[in-house]
Design an enzyme around this catalytic site. Sequence first.
Site, PDB file in Angstrom:
ATOM      1  CG  ASN A  52      -1.815  -1.258   1.336  1.00 20.84           C
ATOM      2  OD1 ASN A  52      -2.458  -1.401   0.144  1.00 20.84           O
ATOM      3  ND2 ASN A  52      -2.008  -1.930   2.391  1.00 20.84           N
ATOM      4  CB  CYS A  53      -0.164   4.623  -0.862  1.00 22.87           C
ATOM      5  SG  CYS A  53       0.497   6.511  -0.890  1.00 22.87           S
ATOM      6  N   PRO A  54       2.850   4.296   0.727  1.00 25.59           N
ATOM      7  CG  PRO A  54       4.742   5.542   1.793  1.00 25.59           C
ATOM      8  CD  PRO A  54       3.433   4.984   1.983  1.00 25.59           C
ATOM      9  CG  ASP A  97      -2.375   1.542  -2.777  1.00 20.89           C
ATOM     10  OD1 ASP A  97      -3.604   1.726  -2.780  1.00 20.89           O
ATOM     11  OD2 ASP A  97      -1.573   1.833  -2.171  1.00 20.89           O
TER      12      ASP A  97
END
Length: 83
Positions: A19-21, A46
């Site tokens: 997931n981000c980042p 994501d």
Amino acid sequence: MSEALTLNHDDLLDASGLNCPEPVMMLHNKVRDLSPGGLLKVIATDPSTRRDIPKFCVFLGHELLGQAEEDGTYLYWIRKKAD
């Protein structure tokens, strides 16, 4: 975009499950190691990559040749800018 789906890539980044980042951080490192003009295929799950990866390309001058979505998996083809 369909042309990108048939391009042979020089390297692959599989950021599935991250997931981000993390996907963009991994992309930054992978592109750094890629030869100028090289083609990188990115696989991600994501949804935020739909926003983040195009912005990454614009900001750093790389060319986003194509992107696609297949059953919750996002695919990108990025050409590293020539030095």
